[in-house]
Design a protein around this motif. Structure first.
Motif, PDB file in Angstrom:
ATOM      1  N   ASN A  71       0.931  -0.807   0.041  1.00 11.72           N
ATOM      2  CA  ASN A  71      -0.077   0.159   0.411  1.00 11.72           C
ATOM      3  C   ASN A  71       0.975   0.575   0.116  1.00 11.72           C
ATOM      4  N   HIS A  72       2.580   1.101   0.381  1.00 13.27           N
ATOM      5  CA  HIS A  72       2.535   2.231   0.430  1.00 13.27           C
ATOM      6  C   HIS A  72       3.348   3.125  -0.894  1.00 13.27           C
ATOM      7  N   PRO A  73       3.205   4.239  -1.725  1.00 16.85           N
ATOM      8  CA  PRO A  73       3.086   5.033  -2.725  1.00 16.85           C
ATOM      9  C   PRO A  73       4.649   4.702  -3.228  1.00 16.85           C
ATOM     10  N   ARG A  74       5.490   4.383  -2.783  1.00 22.05           N
ATOM     11  CA  ARG A  74       6.676   3.850  -3.224  1.00 22.05           C
ATOM     12  C   ARG A  74       6.793   2.104  -2.974  1.00 22.05           C
ATOM     13  N   GLY A  75       5.872   1.704  -3.019  1.00 26.53           N
ATOM     14  CA  GLY A  75       5.883   0.197  -3.269  1.00 26.53           C
ATOM     15  C   GLY A  75       6.746  -0.738  -3.639  1.00 26.53           C
ATOM     16  N   ASN A  76       6.278  -0.054  -4.868  1.00 27.06           N
ATOM     17  CA  ASN A  76       7.390  -0.672  -6.901  1.00 27.06           C
ATOM     18  C   ASN A  76       8.483  -0.678  -6.575  1.00 27.06           C
ATOM     19  N   GLU A  77       9.214   0.467  -5.745  1.00 27.39           N
ATOM     20  CA  GLU A  77      10.831   0.732  -5.590  1.00 27.39           C
ATOM     21  C   GLU A  77      11.058   0.252  -4.232  1.00 27.39           C
ATOM     22  N   ILE A  78      10.390  -0.293  -3.692  1.00 26.06           N
ATOM     23  CA  ILE A  78      10.705  -1.511  -2.699  1.00 26.06           C
ATOM     24  C   ILE A  78      11.717  -2.779  -2.815  1.00 26.06           C
ATOM     25  N   LYS A  79      13.113  -2.944  -2.698  1.00 28.74           N
ATOM     26  CA  LYS A  79      13.701  -3.762  -2.648  1.00 28.74           C
ATOM     27  C   LYS A  79      13.285  -5.163  -1.503  1.00 28.74           C
ATOM     28  N   ALA A  80      13.505  -4.812  -0.476  1.00 33.04           N
ATOM     29  CA  ALA A  80      13.329  -5.423   0.401  1.00 33.04           C
ATOM     30  C   ALA A  80      13.304  -4.672   1.736  1.00 33.04           C
TER      31      ALA A  80
END
Length: 140
Positions: free
Chosen positions: A57-66
């Motif tokens: 649900n985080h706005p930058r969820g697609n960028e989070i790697k781990a």
């Protein structure tokens, strides 16, 4: 990592923390180390679906790697899906050892014997893909 994910400089990670006060309340009355370990394991296991949902649900969820954390209590972490990675910088490892010493002293029955086994803090790392695979819920 064990699933093939590579973390590089500048990758976006989510740092995870156990809520030590709540955890200590749960294990303070327990004298058996195995029972303490089970309580801690269940606490982490129950929290990881929430971490997964937070990332999704985080706005930058697609960028989070781990996700990443540091602990001296790393037994059972692999069964939860984490990779256990030693902290290579001796100064940082020593700082983290001092920082985590109080939780370690309270979390084991016989801390003096535990020091002889040389518990050192380690990184716990899990890729977002692995987190979603193990703890995520299928999208509807």
């Amino acid at each position: 990592m064990s699933d093939g994910t590579r973390i590089r400089n500048k990758d976006l990670l989510v740092k995870i923390h156990l809520y030590n006060v709540q955890l200590l309340r749960q294990v303070l009355h327990v004298t058996n180390n195995v029972q303490k370990g089970r309580i801690i394991y269940r606490c982490v296991d129950r929290s990881l679906p929430g971490v997964c949902q937070f990332i999704q649900n985080h706005p930058r969820g697609n960028e989070i790697k781990a996700i990443i954390g540091i602990t001296m209590l790393n037994r059972g972490c692999r069964q939860l899906g984490f990779d256990v990675v030693p902290i290579s910088n001796p100064l940082y490892r020593g700082f983290k050892w001092i920082n985590q010493l109080p939780i370690h002293l309270i979390s084991v029955s016989n801390p003096i014997n535990r020091f002889k086994k040389r518990h050192l803090p380690t990184y716990l790392v899990m890729s977002k893909n692995k987190l979603e695979k193990i703890y995520g819920h299928p999208s509807t």
